[in-house]
Write an enzyme that holds these catalytic residues in place. Structure first.
Site, PDB file in Angstrom:
ATOM      1  N   ARG A 141      62.438   7.496 -90.235  1.00  0.00           N
ATOM      2  CA  ARG A 141      60.722   7.502 -90.362  1.00  0.00           C
ATOM      3  C   ARG A 141      60.008   6.799 -88.588  1.00  0.00           C
ATOM      4  NH1 ARG A 141      57.111   5.695 -95.409  1.00  0.00           N
ATOM      5  NH2 ARG A 141      57.454   7.829 -95.806  1.00  0.00           N
ATOM      6  N   HIS A 168      55.123  15.176 -92.119  1.00  0.00           N
ATOM      7  CA  HIS A 168      54.996  14.849 -93.335  1.00  0.00           C
ATOM      8  C   HIS A 168      56.017  15.516 -94.071  1.00  0.00           C
ATOM      9  CE1 HIS A 168      56.828  12.170 -95.894  1.00  0.00           C
ATOM     10  NE2 HIS A 168      55.931  10.844 -96.351  1.00  0.00           N
ATOM     11  N   GLN A 171      57.538  15.004 -98.072  1.00  0.00           N
ATOM     12  CA  GLN A 171      56.501  14.148 -98.657  1.00  0.00           C
ATOM     13  C   GLN A 171      56.089  16.199 -99.482  1.00  0.00           C
ATOM     14  OE1 GLN A 171      54.942  11.588-100.434  1.00  0.00           O
ATOM     15  NE2 GLN A 171      54.050  13.645-101.945  1.00  0.00           N
ATOM     16  N   ASP A 245      46.873  35.360 -77.697  1.00  0.00           N
ATOM     17  CA  ASP A 245      47.861  35.682 -77.568  1.00  0.00           C
ATOM     18  C   ASP A 245      49.135  36.546 -78.442  1.00  0.00           C
ATOM     19  OD1 ASP A 245      51.243  33.121 -77.041  1.00  0.00           O
ATOM     20  OD2 ASP A 245      50.343  35.226 -76.504  1.00  0.00           O
ATOM     21  N   CYS A 285      47.896  33.800 -72.387  1.00  0.00           N
ATOM     22  CA  CYS A 285      48.309  33.970 -70.933  1.00  0.00           C
ATOM     23  C   CYS A 285      49.904  34.166 -71.121  1.00  0.00           C
ATOM     24  CB  CYS A 285      49.971  32.452 -72.280  1.00  0.00           C
ATOM     25  SG  CYS A 285      50.895  33.412 -73.629  1.00  0.00           S
ATOM     26  N   ARG A 312      49.990  27.799 -63.479  1.00  0.00           N
ATOM     27  CA  ARG A 312      51.000  27.629 -63.931  1.00  0.00           C
ATOM     28  C   ARG A 312      51.583  26.972 -63.179  1.00  0.00           C
ATOM     29  NH1 ARG A 312      52.414  30.226 -68.794  1.00  0.00           N
ATOM     30  NH2 ARG A 312      54.751  29.384 -68.800  1.00  0.00           N
TER      31      ARG A 312
END
Length: 336
Positions: A141, A168, A171, A245, A285, A312
């Site tokens: 955590r 999380h 959960q 993309d 991209c 890039r």
């Protein structure tokens, strides 16, 4: 009284076989899923497929039934140990991990920054490498999700996200199991999130659709707008930058036919651009396929794809220079 050991073993095996047959008769033969999670990390549900999520919920239901309701003892973690690194306080995550791992016959070790050298006399990398040699898994955590990424990189054992600033997952798995038990299924349910756009919401957003659930989100205004829709024209409304993309990423080649069918109507064209702002531009991209964006947009003056491609090179160089040298920029800082 004398007895034959070989016969005794045979009887024991026969008894277990009968138990298995009875379980199959009573519960039905378990359906098989082509899921193999051994050795993987659980950092975010985003990296898990629908089948893998369903498998985890299936496993949870199985263990709950056998241990809680049938009183069986399943020492599946016998001889194994779990390192639990907690930078934040915890009630449910800590207690469920400690008691659950112990109930399965394993040994959990709860470690805070006050208990070990982490962050004081020892780096995260060194700590993780040591724990990798002594334990079988690490549940952490942490404040920063990036720390989990680093742990996963340096570790030779699975890393489990007990909570980070971005996600999380534990959960949400518990939430889904609860809904599964209450409604008898998840597909078709609508989840409405009213509150902060936090790590819990992020975990729902990266998993709900995989299980066939709808998601409505209501959060306070933070100066930005988030819209999730299936209508490309609605999404493009007043947009400054149109981005797409590949629809078929590496490793998804077998899904090409299904994906092309699902993405019908999603090609970016000048018709799409009519809904955008007057100063719209286009990014991709690369590599690009015609079904993703037509030639008219791709080769138009509004398309920045080749400038984007060249940059890039410069941004990667900037990263390397920044990380490996003492060089400082000499030009004036631009306005961002």
């Amino acid at each position: 009284m004398l007895f034959n050991v070989r016969s005794f073993v045979s009887i024991a095996k026969l008894t277990e076989t009968r138990k298995q047959l009875l379980r199959q008769f009573w519960y039905g033969r378990p359906a098989q899923m082509n899921v193999h999670l051994k050795g993987q990390d659980l950092l975010t549900l985003q990296n898990y497929t629908a089948d893998e999520l369903k498998y985890l919920l299936w496993m949870a239901s199985d263990l709950k039934q056998r241990i809680k309701y049938k009183g069986e003892y399943l020492p599946l973690m016998q001889g194994k140990s779990l390192a639990m690194i907690f930078e934040k306080r915890s009630t449910r995550t800590r207690l469920s991990a400690e008691t659950g791992f112990a109930l399965l016959g394993g040994h959990p070790s709860f470690l805070t920054t006050q208990d070990i050298h982490l962050g004081t006399n020892e780096s995260l990398t060194d700590t993780v490498r040591v724990l990798s040699s002594m334990t079988n898994a690490i549940l952490a955590r942490v404040y920063k999700h990036n720390d989990l990424d680093l742990m996963a990189k340096e570790s030779t054992i699975p890393i489990i996200n007990g909570l980070s600033d971005l996600y999380h997952p534990l959960q949400i798995l518990a939430d889904y199991l609860t809904l599964q038990e209450h409604y008898g299924g998840l597909n078709g349910l609508t989840i409405t999130w009213i509150g902060d756009g936090n790590n819990v919401l992020h975990s729902i957003m990266t998993s709900a659709a995989k299980l066939g659930m709808h998601l409505h989100i209501a959060t306070p205004k933070y100066g930005t707008k988030f819209l999730l829709t299936t209508d490309p024209l609605e999404a493009a409304d007043n947009a400054n930058v149109l981005v797409t993309d590949t629809w078929i990423s590496m490793g998804q080649e077998e899904e090409k036919k299904e994906r092309l069918k699902a993405f019908q109507g999603y090609q970016i064209t000048m018709q799409t651009a009519k809904s955008a702002a007057s100063n719209w531009t286009f990014l991709h991209c690369l590599p690009r396929k015609p079904e993703e964006v037509d030639d008219e947009v791709f080769y138009s003056p509004r398309s920045l794809v080749f400038q984007e491609a060249e940059n890039r090179k410069w941004t990667i160089m900037a990263v390397m220079v920044s990380l490996l040298t003492d060089y400082s920029p000499q030009l004036q800082k631009p306005t961002f």
